[in-house]
Scaffold this active site. Structure first.
Site, mmCIF file in Angstrom:
data_model
loop_
_atom_site.group_PDB
_atom_site.id
_atom_site.type_symbol
_atom_site.label_atom_id
_atom_site.label_comp_id
_atom_site.label_asym_id
_atom_site.label_seq_id
_atom_site.Cartn_x
_atom_site.Cartn_y
_atom_site.Cartn_z
ATOM 1 N N CYS A 1 -0.025 4.212 2.048
ATOM 2 C CA CYS A 1 -0.331 5.179 3.109
ATOM 3 C C CYS A 1 0.846 5.432 4.059
ATOM 4 O O CYS A 1 0.931 6.506 4.653
ATOM 5 C CB CYS A 1 -1.585 4.772 3.872
ATOM 6 S SG CYS A 1 -1.685 3.036 4.291
ATOM 7 N N ARG B 1 -10.802 7.429 4.746
ATOM 8 C CA ARG B 1 -10.591 6.468 3.661
ATOM 9 C C ARG B 1 -11.904 5.929 3.091
ATOM 10 O O ARG B 1 -11.942 4.889 2.454
ATOM 11 C CB ARG B 1 -9.742 5.295 4.165
ATOM 12 C CG ARG B 1 -8.387 5.669 4.731
ATOM 13 C CD ARG B 1 -7.389 4.530 4.574
ATOM 14 N NE ARG B 1 -6.251 4.569 5.482
ATOM 15 C CZ ARG B 1 -5.257 5.460 5.434
ATOM 16 N NH1 ARG B 1 -5.279 6.429 4.533
ATOM 17 N NH2 ARG B 1 -4.258 5.395 6.306
ATOM 18 N N SER C 1 -5.588 -3.785 14.968
ATOM 19 C CA SER C 1 -4.950 -3.093 16.084
ATOM 20 C C SER C 1 -5.924 -2.679 17.184
ATOM 21 O O SER C 1 -5.629 -2.822 18.371
ATOM 22 C CB SER C 1 -4.194 -1.872 15.562
ATOM 23 O OG SER C 1 -5.068 -0.998 14.851
ATOM 24 N N LYS D 1 -12.217 -5.072 2.971
ATOM 25 C CA LYS D 1 -11.604 -4.236 4.004
ATOM 26 C C LYS D 1 -12.508 -3.036 4.249
ATOM 27 O O LYS D 1 -12.797 -2.270 3.331
ATOM 28 C CB LYS D 1 -10.217 -3.774 3.545
ATOM 29 C CG LYS D 1 -9.549 -2.828 4.531
ATOM 30 C CD LYS D 1 -8.126 -2.525 4.123
ATOM 31 C CE LYS D 1 -7.493 -1.524 5.072
ATOM 32 N NZ LYS D 1 -6.104 -1.219 4.679
ATOM 33 N N LYS E 1 -11.404 -7.912 6.920
ATOM 34 C CA LYS E 1 -10.737 -7.037 7.887
ATOM 35 C C LYS E 1 -11.608 -5.848 8.222
ATOM 36 O O LYS E 1 -12.110 -5.220 7.293
ATOM 37 C CB LYS E 1 -9.429 -6.556 7.253
ATOM 38 C CG LYS E 1 -8.638 -5.618 8.106
ATOM 39 C CD LYS E 1 -7.431 -5.133 7.354
ATOM 40 C CE LYS E 1 -6.765 -4.087 8.220
ATOM 41 N NZ LYS E 1 -5.827 -3.312 7.483
ATOM 42 N N GLU F 1 -16.977 -7.703 -3.728
ATOM 43 C CA GLU F 1 -15.543 -7.366 -3.712
ATOM 44 C C GLU F 1 -14.680 -8.627 -3.769
ATOM 45 O O GLU F 1 -13.684 -8.689 -4.493
ATOM 46 C CB GLU F 1 -15.199 -6.574 -2.439
ATOM 47 C CG GLU F 1 -15.572 -5.100 -2.488
ATOM 48 C CD GLU F 1 -14.521 -4.266 -3.223
ATOM 49 O OE1 GLU F 1 -13.579 -4.841 -3.804
ATOM 50 O OE2 GLU F 1 -14.643 -3.024 -3.225
ATOM 51 N N CYS G 1 0.866 -1.181 0.000
ATOM 52 C CA CYS G 1 0.000 0.000 0.000
ATOM 53 C C CYS G 1 0.898 1.225 0.000
ATOM 54 O O CYS G 1 2.128 1.090 0.017
ATOM 55 C CB CYS G 1 -0.942 0.008 1.208
ATOM 56 S SG CYS G 1 -2.386 1.081 0.955
ATOM 57 N N TYR H 1 -1.742 -9.581 16.362
ATOM 58 C CA TYR H 1 -0.623 -9.098 17.178
ATOM 59 C C TYR H 1 -0.451 -9.959 18.423
ATOM 60 O O TYR H 1 0.562 -9.877 19.102
ATOM 61 C CB TYR H 1 -0.860 -7.624 17.563
ATOM 62 C CG TYR H 1 -1.081 -6.750 16.345
ATOM 63 C CD1 TYR H 1 -0.006 -6.302 15.584
ATOM 64 C CD2 TYR H 1 -2.371 -6.411 15.925
ATOM 65 C CE1 TYR H 1 -0.206 -5.540 14.442
ATOM 66 C CE2 TYR H 1 -2.583 -5.648 14.786
ATOM 67 C CZ TYR H 1 -1.499 -5.215 14.049
ATOM 68 O OH TYR H 1 -1.701 -4.473 12.909
HETATM 69 C C1 PBG Z 1 -2.911 0.183 5.273
HETATM 70 C C2 PBG Z 1 -3.326 -0.756 6.340
HETATM 71 C C3 PBG Z 1 -4.072 -0.482 7.487
HETATM 72 C C4 PBG Z 1 -4.111 -1.656 8.230
HETATM 73 C C5 PBG Z 1 -3.432 -2.624 7.503
HETATM 74 N N1 PBG Z 1 -2.966 -2.059 6.320
HETATM 75 C C6 PBG Z 1 -4.632 0.783 8.007
HETATM 76 C C7 PBG Z 1 -5.594 1.560 7.236
HETATM 77 O O1 PBG Z 1 -6.192 1.101 6.275
HETATM 78 O O2 PBG Z 1 -5.730 2.728 7.621
HETATM 79 C C8 PBG Z 1 -4.777 -1.812 9.572
HETATM 80 C C9 PBG Z 1 -4.197 -2.845 10.457
HETATM 81 C C10 PBG Z 1 -4.580 -2.736 11.890
HETATM 82 O O3 PBG Z 1 -5.370 -1.871 12.315
HETATM 83 O O4 PBG Z 1 -4.064 -3.554 12.654
HETATM 84 N N2 PBG Z 1 -3.698 0.255 4.140
HETATM 85 ZN ZN ZN Z 2 -3.058 2.079 2.788
#
Ligand code: PBG
Ligand code: ZN
Length: 335
Positions: free
Chosen positions: A128, A227, A284, A205, A258, A243, A126, A323
């Protein structure tokens, strides 16, 4: 419950199967094992960095010189696979550092492959973490509103994926939710001779508040807006199936749902509808909630985590990104 008309007592007694611990073992439907786990790790630029993430106690950002020890421990615990995120020194509008041959993730892959070759290395693909605005691709002006430029992002995703594969990545996991990203990456990998590298698509996602702590860890919070023009609306289940269908048609080998906790209905529907390998990402914020309550002494962390991850498997997940992986590996080993 069925009652015997003559005696007035139940004839069907599910409790019989719970009557002995060994019998409970025999009839158990799901088993969480260390083989199910994928451990996400944050690789940070610079030297001598091993910084705990405040909202994710027990999780760290590692510079390359400190990564080796952490990875050795993961391998020693028998965790099969890691997912790498990189935080580069220099960010720009297009996230150009993401595809450098000696970029942070590329160097981390080579280090892990040299030091712990038994580990399976997945890379999050990605932008970001690499863009100065924190969005998942370069921006374009859509009638006065800045938005990620979908089609300009596609070749960049292919380029980043190929550079990860060249560094030795075993699997590519695109997480940006760009339309056509799997097809673009598949074509890029195939064109560069990486026909054997599978794609784990972040297919469903959702635009989730559960990513909050991750954005601190990856320093990837968007500098404006959110986003929601690329990640999914949490209210939409049927759309998640569309999707997934698209990503599979484009060549995804495995698909991810996710976050996990609030989306286990999606995990089950994806598994039942497509029968492909499904990954659930225990994100997370889900981790942070458990750690916070455990720190207060309000819950039994070990039991809560094992119950939750077993629930993911029952919902249909074949693998779990979490994690908690090192703790789970220790708990499963030591009983
Ligand atoms: C980036 C990405 C994200 C996560 C995994 N890849 C964050 C987002 O989309 O802002 C989140 C993982 C997590 O919260 O543990 N595209
Ligand atoms: Zn990203």
């Amino acid at each position: 419950m069925v009652f015997s008309p003559s005696s007035g007592y139940p004839t069907h007694r599910p409790r019989r199967l719970r009557s002995h611990p060994r019998l409970r073992d025999l009839v158990r439907e799901q088993r969480l094992t260390v083989d199910d786990l994928i451990y996400p790790m944050f690789v940070y630029h610079g030297k001598n960095v091993r910084r705990e993430i405040a909202s994710m106690p027990g999780q760290y950002q590692y510079s390359l010189d400190r990564l080796g020890d952490a990875v050795a421990e993961i391998a020693e615990l028998g965790i099969p696979s890691v997912l790498l995120f990189g935080i580069p020194e220099h960010k720009d509008a297009t996230g150009s550092a993401a595809s450098h041959d000696s970029g942070i993730v590329q160097d981390a892959i080579r280090l892990i492959k040299k030091q712990s070759p038994e580990l399976h290395v997945i890379t999050d693909v990605c932008f970001c973490e690499y863009t100065d605005h924190g969005h998942c691709g370069p921006l374009t002006d859509r009638s006065g509103r800045l938005d990620v430029d979908n089609d300009a992002t596609l070749p960049l995703l292919a380029e980043q994926s190929v550079s990860h594969a060249q560094a030795g990545a075993d699997m590519i996991a695109p997480s940006g939710m760009m339309d056509g990203m799997v097809q673009a990456i598949r074509a890029g990998l195939d064109g560069a001779g990486f026909t054997h590298i599978p794609i784990l698509a972040y297919a469903a996602k959702f635009a989730s508040a559960y990513y909050g702590p991750f954005r601190e860890a990856a320093e990837s919070a968007p500098s404006f807006g959110d986003r929601r023009s690329y990640q999914m609306d949490p209210a939409n289940g049927d759309e998640a199936l569309r999707e997934v269908a698209l990503d599979l048609a484009e060549g995804a080998d495995l698909v991810m749902v996710k976050p996990a906790l609030a989306y286990l209905d999606i995990v089950r529907r994806v598994k039942d509808s497509f029968g492909v390998p499904v990954a659930a990402y225990n994100v997370s914020g889900e981790y942070a909630m458990v750690k916070a309550a455990a720190a207060k002494g309000w819950i039994d962390e070990r039991r809560i985590v094992l119950e939750t991850l077993t629930g993911f498997k029952r919902a249909g997940a074949d693998m779990i990104l979490t994690y908690h992986a090192p703790d789970v590996a220790r708990w499963l080993r030591n009983g």
